[in-house]
Design a protein around this motif. Structure first.
Motif, short mmCIF file in Angstrom:
data_model
loop_
_atom_site.label_atom_id
_atom_site.label_comp_id
_atom_site.label_asym_id
_atom_site.label_seq_id
_atom_site.Cartn_x
_atom_site.Cartn_y
_atom_site.Cartn_z
N PHE A 88 0.87 -1.18 0.00
CA PHE A 88 0.00 0.00 0.00
C PHE A 88 0.90 1.22 0.00
N ILE A 89 0.62 2.18 -0.90
CA ILE A 89 1.43 3.39 -1.04
C ILE A 89 0.54 4.60 -0.81
N GLY A 90 0.75 5.27 0.29
CA GLY A 90 0.06 6.53 0.56
C GLY A 90 0.88 7.68 0.00
N ILE A 91 0.28 8.44 -0.90
CA ILE A 91 1.00 9.54 -1.56
C ILE A 91 0.54 10.85 -0.94
N ASP A 92 1.42 11.42 -0.11
CA ASP A 92 1.13 12.68 0.57
C ASP A 92 -0.13 12.50 1.43
N ALA A 93 -0.98 13.53 1.57
CA ALA A 93 -2.22 13.48 2.36
C ALA A 93 -2.00 12.75 3.68
N PRO A 94 -1.04 13.19 4.51
CA PRO A 94 -0.68 12.41 5.71
C PRO A 94 -1.81 12.25 6.71
N SER A 116 7.19 13.12 2.32
CA SER A 116 7.23 13.28 3.77
C SER A 116 6.30 14.38 4.23
N PRO A 117 5.51 14.14 5.27
CA PRO A 117 4.84 15.26 5.92
C PRO A 117 5.90 16.23 6.45
N SER A 118 5.52 17.47 6.64
CA SER A 118 6.49 18.48 7.06
C SER A 118 6.75 18.41 8.56
N VAL A 119 7.11 17.21 9.03
CA VAL A 119 7.39 17.03 10.46
C VAL A 119 8.62 17.80 10.89
N TRP A 120 9.50 18.09 9.96
CA TRP A 120 10.69 18.88 10.25
C TRP A 120 10.35 20.35 10.44
N ALA A 121 9.11 20.74 10.10
CA ALA A 121 8.70 22.14 10.20
C ALA A 121 7.71 22.38 11.33
N TRP A 122 6.78 21.45 11.51
CA TRP A 122 5.81 21.63 12.59
C TRP A 122 5.20 20.28 12.96
N ARG A 123 4.62 20.22 14.13
CA ARG A 123 4.11 18.98 14.73
C ARG A 123 5.13 17.85 14.60
N PRO A 124 6.36 18.04 15.12
CA PRO A 124 7.41 17.03 14.96
C PRO A 124 7.08 15.70 15.62
N TRP A 125 6.16 15.70 16.58
CA TRP A 125 5.79 14.44 17.24
C TRP A 125 5.14 13.44 16.28
N ARG A 126 4.72 13.92 15.10
CA ARG A 126 4.13 13.01 14.13
C ARG A 126 5.12 11.97 13.62
N VAL A 127 6.41 12.22 13.82
CA VAL A 127 7.41 11.25 13.35
C VAL A 127 7.19 9.89 13.98
N HIS A 128 6.68 9.86 15.20
CA HIS A 128 6.43 8.57 15.86
C HIS A 128 5.26 7.84 15.20
N GLU A 144 14.90 16.10 4.11
CA GLU A 144 13.90 15.25 4.76
C GLU A 144 14.48 13.88 5.09
N ALA A 145 15.25 13.31 4.17
CA ALA A 145 15.85 11.99 4.42
C ALA A 145 16.78 12.04 5.62
N THR A 146 17.53 13.12 5.77
CA THR A 146 18.43 13.27 6.92
C THR A 146 17.63 13.25 8.23
N PHE A 147 16.48 13.91 8.22
CA PHE A 147 15.62 13.94 9.40
C PHE A 147 15.19 12.52 9.81
N TYR A 148 14.75 11.72 8.84
CA TYR A 148 14.29 10.37 9.15
C TYR A 148 15.44 9.46 9.57
N GLU A 149 16.58 9.64 8.95
CA GLU A 149 17.74 8.83 9.35
C GLU A 149 18.10 9.08 10.81
N LYS A 150 17.96 10.31 11.26
CA LYS A 150 18.24 10.63 12.67
C LYS A 150 17.27 9.93 13.61
N HIS A 151 16.07 9.63 13.11
CA HIS A 151 15.07 8.95 13.93
C HIS A 151 15.02 7.45 13.63
#
Length: 386
Positions: A88-94, A116-128, A144-151
């Protein structure tokens, strides 16, 4: 092979159509189902509901449509529980896709979140939540990839399909000839793009026309092009022009927003994917963004980045002027557009910056994304892979 995809807006349909084409090269007998627009349908997607029913902008606006969105999501979950896709591939529309991805993943269906949703910009808790929802995240932008690699979230930076599609050098003269409108053969042109949704256009359309009227007083040699993304918007904008600026040298164009931007000497536009297109076309731009008052109030308290337009986010600095909410006025936008038209040195520096960003995003995104998804499917098909 059954591949499910859900896109939530026209920009997602563009991504989805290219992705389906690339996946068909690997899986020529695959069937595709979900939600998408005309591009995805043309590539073979069976769509359960029109994409427009998901294309809702802003926090407050989403709340009004929440019952319908929840019903659609539940129907999709039931459908894919009964007929499980291989991925299943969700395209945007997080806000729509992530919850569905999480439930499907819990049933053993591999899930991908593309864009990627803009978790690096706002509502960062969405990364979980993303970590729980997606086996793999595909990002369009390198930071964005750097952000996810850190998590420690599986991620693949694929680049942006628009960077592959749009040539490194645009041809304004060819765009003007192609448009075949009276104002597009001589003089300077300013493109006005107040958005692709009626809500956006209602907020910014009058402001942009008033700004164009101010500019026409300062520079009588200017003419204006305004693309309308849909027949509904064309009707709305032609009526708005007749009421607000009947004497303005402006042509409302049916669609063809990219050609309009390519033909222009400067662009005044709403924040969104169009700012990326304008950057890839190497057009000087001024960006405005207005949302519902409550959405703006929340954004000011939750946003953690200094900029909101994509060129500035990619560069990590202000390349183009941007104006949010009440700061977006005629007396702010008009002089900024004049500066973009008049300052040749700044324009040349901007073109060099835009070209460097274009090259960084040009990675054959459709093929990169399809290969990453194929790798996930093949890995997930192994015993105990999930």
């Amino acid at each position: 092979m059954h591949i499910a995809l859900v896109a939530g807006e026209p920009s997602g349909d563009l991504l989805g159509s290219g992705l389906i084409a690339a996946l068909k090269q690997r899986y020529p007998h695959a069937r595709f189902s979900g939600i998408g627009g005309a591009g995805m349908v043309e590539q073979g997607l069976y769509t359960w509901v029109p994409l427009e029913r998901l294309a809702v902008m802003g926090l407050v606006e989403v709340l009004r449509h929440l019952p319908e969105l929840s019903k659609i999501r539940q129907q999709l979950y039931q459908q894919y529980s009964a007929d499980p896709p291989d991925v299943f591939i969700g395209i945007d529309a997080p806000d729509f896709n992530l919850g569905l991805e999480q439930r499907l993943r819990a049933r053993g269906i591999p899930t991908v979140h593309y864009v990627s949703p803009s978790v690096w910009a706002w509502r960062p808790w969405r990364v979980h939540k993303i970590a729980r929802a997606a086996n793999l995240v595909l990002t369009l932008l390198p930071f964005e990839a750097t952000f996810y690699e850190k998590h420690a979230i599986p991620v693949s930076y694929v680049g942006h399909p628009l960077a592959d599609l749009i040539p490194l050098q645009s041809d304004p003269a060819a765009a003007r000839r192609s448009l075949d409108v009276g104002c597009a053969t001589a003089g300077l042109i300013v493109a006005l793009l107040p958005g692709s949704r009626l809500g956006e256009v209602k907020r910014l359309g009058t402001l942009f026309l008033d700004t164009a009227r101010w500019l026409a007083v300062q520079r009588p040699d200017l003419s204006f092009l305004l693309p309308a993304a849909t027949p509904q918007l064309y009707e709305f904008l032609t009526h708005l022009q007749a009421e607000r600026a009947p004497a303005l040298p402006l042509t409302v164009v049916r669609g063809r927003a990219r050609e309009v931007m390519a033909a222009a000497d400067a662009v005044l536009l709403a924040s969104g994917t169009a700012t990326l297109e304008a950057m890839l076309l190497k057009r000087p731009m001024v960006v405005a963004y207005q949302v519902a008052p409550l959405t703006a109030w929340l954004a000011r308290r939750l946003v953690t980045v200094a900029h909101f337009s994509l060129p500035n986010l990619l560069a990590g600095k202000e390349l183009v002027p941007e104006f949010f909410q009440e700061a977006a006025t005629v007396m702010a936008l008009g002089p900024a557009v004049l500066h973009a038209l008049n300052d040749v040195g700044a324009r040349q520096m901007l073109m060099a910056e835009f070209t460097a960003l274009h090259l960084a995003l040009r990675r054959d995104a459709d093929q990169q994304a399809a290969q990453a998804i194929a790798n996930l499917v093949e890995t997930s098909s192994q015993p105990d892979a999930l």
